[in-house]
Motif scaffolding. Sequence first.
Motif, PDB file in Angstrom:
ATOM      1  N   THR A 122       0.875  -1.025   0.174  1.00  0.00           N
ATOM      2  CA  THR A 122       0.145  -0.065  -0.001  1.00  0.00           C
ATOM      3  C   THR A 122       0.967   1.269  -0.112  1.00  0.00           C
ATOM      4  OG1 THR A 122      -0.097   0.168   2.407  1.00  0.00           O
ATOM      5  CG2 THR A 122      -1.653  -1.126   1.308  1.00  0.00           C
ATOM      6  N   TYR A 123       0.278   2.317  -0.482  1.00  0.00           N
ATOM      7  CA  TYR A 123       1.029   3.624  -0.339  1.00  0.00           C
ATOM      8  C   TYR A 123       1.615   3.861   0.912  1.00  0.00           C
ATOM      9  CZ  TYR A 123       1.996   8.368  -1.600  1.00  0.00           C
ATOM     10  OH  TYR A 123       2.566   9.580  -1.883  1.00  0.00           O
ATOM     11  N   ILE A 141       7.989   2.933   5.448  1.00  0.00           N
ATOM     12  CA  ILE A 141       9.073   2.266   5.429  1.00  0.00           C
ATOM     13  C   ILE A 141      10.300   2.981   4.730  1.00  0.00           C
ATOM     14  CG2 ILE A 141      10.253   0.176   4.374  1.00  0.00           C
ATOM     15  CD1 ILE A 141       7.761  -1.235   4.639  1.00  0.00           C
ATOM     16  N   LEU A 142       9.940   3.741   3.904  1.00  0.00           N
ATOM     17  CA  LEU A 142      11.177   4.754   3.031  1.00  0.00           C
ATOM     18  C   LEU A 142      11.267   5.692   4.036  1.00  0.00           C
ATOM     19  CD1 LEU A 142       9.232   4.974  -0.665  1.00  0.00           C
ATOM     20  CD2 LEU A 142      11.317   3.671   0.111  1.00  0.00           C
ATOM     21  N   ILE A 143      10.348   6.044   4.906  1.00  0.00           N
ATOM     22  CA  ILE A 143      10.524   7.352   5.942  1.00  0.00           C
ATOM     23  C   ILE A 143      11.782   6.751   6.815  1.00  0.00           C
ATOM     24  CG2 ILE A 143       9.888   8.654   7.827  1.00  0.00           C
ATOM     25  CD1 ILE A 143       7.403   9.099   5.539  1.00  0.00           C
ATOM     26  N   GLU A 144      11.128   5.484   7.458  1.00  0.00           N
ATOM     27  CA  GLU A 144      11.966   4.924   8.452  1.00  0.00           C
ATOM     28  C   GLU A 144      13.387   4.697   7.992  1.00  0.00           C
ATOM     29  OE1 GLU A 144       9.399   1.406   9.665  1.00  0.00           O
ATOM     30  OE2 GLU A 144       8.172   2.645  10.497  1.00  0.00           O
ATOM     31  N   GLN A 145      13.620   4.014   6.692  1.00  0.00           N
ATOM     32  CA  GLN A 145      14.882   3.698   6.182  1.00  0.00           C
ATOM     33  C   GLN A 145      15.779   4.751   5.775  1.00  0.00           C
ATOM     34  OE1 GLN A 145      16.269   0.452   6.256  1.00  0.00           O
ATOM     35  NE2 GLN A 145      14.507   0.291   7.649  1.00  0.00           N
ATOM     36  N   LYS A 146      15.120   6.051   5.843  1.00  0.00           N
ATOM     37  CA  LYS A 146      15.710   7.342   5.463  1.00  0.00           C
ATOM     38  C   LYS A 146      16.201   7.212   3.940  1.00  0.00           C
ATOM     39  CE  LYS A 146      17.267   8.556   9.804  1.00  0.00           C
ATOM     40  NZ  LYS A 146      17.008   7.743  10.811  1.00  0.00           N
ATOM     41  N   ALA A 147      15.100   6.710   3.081  1.00  0.00           N
ATOM     42  CA  ALA A 147      15.394   6.762   1.574  1.00  0.00           C
ATOM     43  C   ALA A 147      15.955   7.869   1.007  1.00  0.00           C
ATOM     44  CB  ALA A 147      14.152   5.924   0.980  1.00  0.00           C
ATOM     45  N   ASP A 148      15.566   9.098   1.347  1.00  0.00           N
ATOM     46  CA  ASP A 148      15.983  10.260   0.891  1.00  0.00           C
ATOM     47  C   ASP A 148      17.274  10.308   1.123  1.00  0.00           C
ATOM     48  OD1 ASP A 148      15.368  10.696   3.677  1.00  0.00           O
ATOM     49  OD2 ASP A 148      14.572  12.588   3.266  1.00  0.00           O
ATOM     50  N   GLN A 149      17.999   9.900   1.981  1.00  0.00           N
ATOM     51  CA  GLN A 149      19.704  10.116   2.053  1.00  0.00           C
ATOM     52  C   GLN A 149      20.167   8.778   1.642  1.00  0.00           C
ATOM     53  OE1 GLN A 149      20.089   9.987   6.510  1.00  0.00           O
ATOM     54  NE2 GLN A 149      18.612  11.719   6.667  1.00  0.00           N
ATOM     55  N   LEU A 150      19.524   8.047   0.839  1.00  0.00           N
ATOM     56  CA  LEU A 150      20.163   6.749   0.214  1.00  0.00           C
ATOM     57  C   LEU A 150      20.298   7.084  -1.157  1.00  0.00           C
ATOM     58  CD1 LEU A 150      18.399   3.746   1.969  1.00  0.00           C
ATOM     59  CD2 LEU A 150      20.762   4.516   2.256  1.00  0.00           C
ATOM     60  N   PHE A 151      19.115   7.705  -1.722  1.00  0.00           N
ATOM     61  CA  PHE A 151      19.160   8.176  -3.219  1.00  0.00           C
ATOM     62  C   PHE A 151      19.700   9.735  -3.538  1.00  0.00           C
ATOM     63  CE2 PHE A 151      16.169   4.957  -2.670  1.00  0.00           C
ATOM     64  CZ  PHE A 151      16.278   3.942  -3.729  1.00  0.00           C
ATOM     65  N   TYR A 152      20.661   9.890  -4.283  1.00  0.00           N
ATOM     66  CA  TYR A 152      21.156  11.032  -4.359  1.00  0.00           C
ATOM     67  C   TYR A 152      20.216  11.972  -5.066  1.00  0.00           C
ATOM     68  CZ  TYR A 152      23.931  15.100  -6.393  1.00  0.00           C
ATOM     69  OH  TYR A 152      24.435  16.258  -6.673  1.00  0.00           O
ATOM     70  N   GLN A 153      19.499  12.869  -4.911  1.00  0.00           N
ATOM     71  CA  GLN A 153      18.615  14.031  -5.428  1.00  0.00           C
ATOM     72  C   GLN A 153      17.418  13.235  -5.833  1.00  0.00           C
ATOM     73  OE1 GLN A 153      20.650  16.573  -7.962  1.00  0.00           O
ATOM     74  NE2 GLN A 153      21.673  17.762  -6.157  1.00  0.00           N
ATOM     75  N   ILE A 154      16.945  12.048  -5.310  1.00  0.00           N
ATOM     76  CA  ILE A 154      15.744  11.506  -5.543  1.00  0.00           C
ATOM     77  C   ILE A 154      15.098  11.522  -4.115  1.00  0.00           C
ATOM     78  CG2 ILE A 154      14.543   9.608  -6.325  1.00  0.00           C
ATOM     79  CD1 ILE A 154      16.844   9.138  -8.227  1.00  0.00           C
ATOM     80  N   THR A 155      13.793  12.259  -4.041  1.00  0.00           N
ATOM     81  CA  THR A 155      13.126  12.107  -2.833  1.00  0.00           C
ATOM     82  C   THR A 155      12.091  10.923  -2.515  1.00  0.00           C
ATOM     83  OG1 THR A 155      11.251  13.481  -3.764  1.00  0.00           O
ATOM     84  CG2 THR A 155      13.062  14.754  -3.298  1.00  0.00           C
ATOM     85  N   ILE A 156      11.699  10.796  -1.266  1.00  0.00           N
ATOM     86  CA  ILE A 156      10.681   9.674  -1.062  1.00  0.00           C
ATOM     87  C   ILE A 156       9.280   9.942  -2.073  1.00  0.00           C
ATOM     88  CG2 ILE A 156       9.213   9.092   0.880  1.00  0.00           C
ATOM     89  CD1 ILE A 156      11.648   9.391   2.629  1.00  0.00           C
ATOM     90  N   GLU A 157       9.015  11.128  -2.156  1.00  0.00           N
ATOM     91  CA  GLU A 157       7.906  11.557  -2.920  1.00  0.00           C
ATOM     92  C   GLU A 157       8.259  11.161  -4.634  1.00  0.00           C
ATOM     93  OE1 GLU A 157       9.254  13.823  -0.881  1.00  0.00           O
ATOM     94  OE2 GLU A 157       7.779  13.482   0.632  1.00  0.00           O
ATOM     95  N   GLU A 158       9.298  10.915  -4.618  1.00  0.00           N
ATOM     96  CA  GLU A 158       9.758  10.889  -6.300  1.00  0.00           C
ATOM     97  C   GLU A 158       9.580   9.039  -6.303  1.00  0.00           C
ATOM     98  OE1 GLU A 158      12.064  14.382  -8.088  1.00  0.00           O
ATOM     99  OE2 GLU A 158      12.975  13.151  -6.645  1.00  0.00           O
ATOM    100  N   ILE A 159      10.267   8.434  -5.436  1.00  0.00           N
ATOM    101  CA  ILE A 159      10.204   7.089  -5.221  1.00  0.00           C
ATOM    102  C   ILE A 159       8.934   6.750  -5.263  1.00  0.00           C
ATOM    103  CG2 ILE A 159      11.040   5.146  -3.881  1.00  0.00           C
ATOM    104  CD1 ILE A 159      13.384   6.788  -2.828  1.00  0.00           C
ATOM    105  N   LEU A 160       8.068   7.184  -4.436  1.00  0.00           N
ATOM    106  CA  LEU A 160       6.627   6.676  -4.337  1.00  0.00           C
ATOM    107  C   LEU A 160       5.782   6.875  -5.811  1.00  0.00           C
ATOM    108  CD1 LEU A 160       5.578   8.253  -0.687  1.00  0.00           C
ATOM    109  CD2 LEU A 160       5.687   5.877  -1.366  1.00  0.00           C
ATOM    110  N   CYS A 183       7.019   6.663  -8.613  1.00  0.00           N
ATOM    111  CA  CYS A 183       7.829   5.737  -9.272  1.00  0.00           C
ATOM    112  C   CYS A 183       6.985   4.418  -9.377  1.00  0.00           C
ATOM    113  CB  CYS A 183       9.010   5.679  -9.354  1.00  0.00           C
ATOM    114  SG  CYS A 183       9.880   4.376 -10.276  1.00  0.00           S
ATOM    115  N   ILE A 184       6.825   4.245  -8.173  1.00  0.00           N
ATOM    116  CA  ILE A 184       6.139   2.902  -7.377  1.00  0.00           C
ATOM    117  C   ILE A 184       4.810   2.860  -8.146  1.00  0.00           C
ATOM    118  CG2 ILE A 184       5.540   1.219  -5.682  1.00  0.00           C
ATOM    119  CD1 ILE A 184       8.364   2.054  -4.561  1.00  0.00           C
ATOM    120  N   PHE A 185       3.850   3.918  -7.598  1.00  0.00           N
ATOM    121  CA  PHE A 185       2.260   3.989  -7.642  1.00  0.00           C
ATOM    122  C   PHE A 185       1.935   4.598  -8.818  1.00  0.00           C
ATOM    123  CE2 PHE A 185       3.705   2.814  -3.398  1.00  0.00           C
ATOM    124  CZ  PHE A 185       2.725   1.822  -3.076  1.00  0.00           C
ATOM    125  N   GLU A 186       2.471   5.464  -9.619  1.00  0.00           N
ATOM    126  CA  GLU A 186       1.934   6.235 -10.745  1.00  0.00           C
ATOM    127  C   GLU A 186       1.787   5.418 -11.974  1.00  0.00           C
ATOM    128  OE1 GLU A 186       3.521   9.944 -11.258  1.00  0.00           O
ATOM    129  OE2 GLU A 186       2.601  10.809  -9.287  1.00  0.00           O
TER     130      GLU A 186
END
Length: 104
Positions: A73-74, A80-99, A101-104
């Motif tokens: 689910t979204y 999970i992306l927030i908990e795992q600090k995904a915005d600090q794992l991907f260079y200049q790709i935000t959590i909103e952009e990852i979401l 990519c997955i859900f649009e």
Amino acid sequence: MANPSNCIRSWDWTFGKNPAFTMVKAKKFPAGFLEVSLNIQHGIIQNCAFHGDFFSYGDLNHLEQALANQTFTYETVKQILIEQKADQLFYQITIEEILACIFE
């Protein structure tokens, strides 16, 4: 009797009763191309993999493992992306952009 359109919009109808499937989504961002592969069975993420030409700040394996066995689910994926600090794992790709990519 329940409204049939409400049943169709429910998570259980859309994902919970579905057979296993693989979903590959991709999106181009200014920081690079991101591809997300998900294997989903009965609405549960079995495994996940991130690929692309983006730069990362470390091993994405922990994030991929954190998404495994979670409800597809979204809200769950976002948490999970927030908990795992995904915005600090991907260079200049935000959590909103990852979401997106997955859900649009």
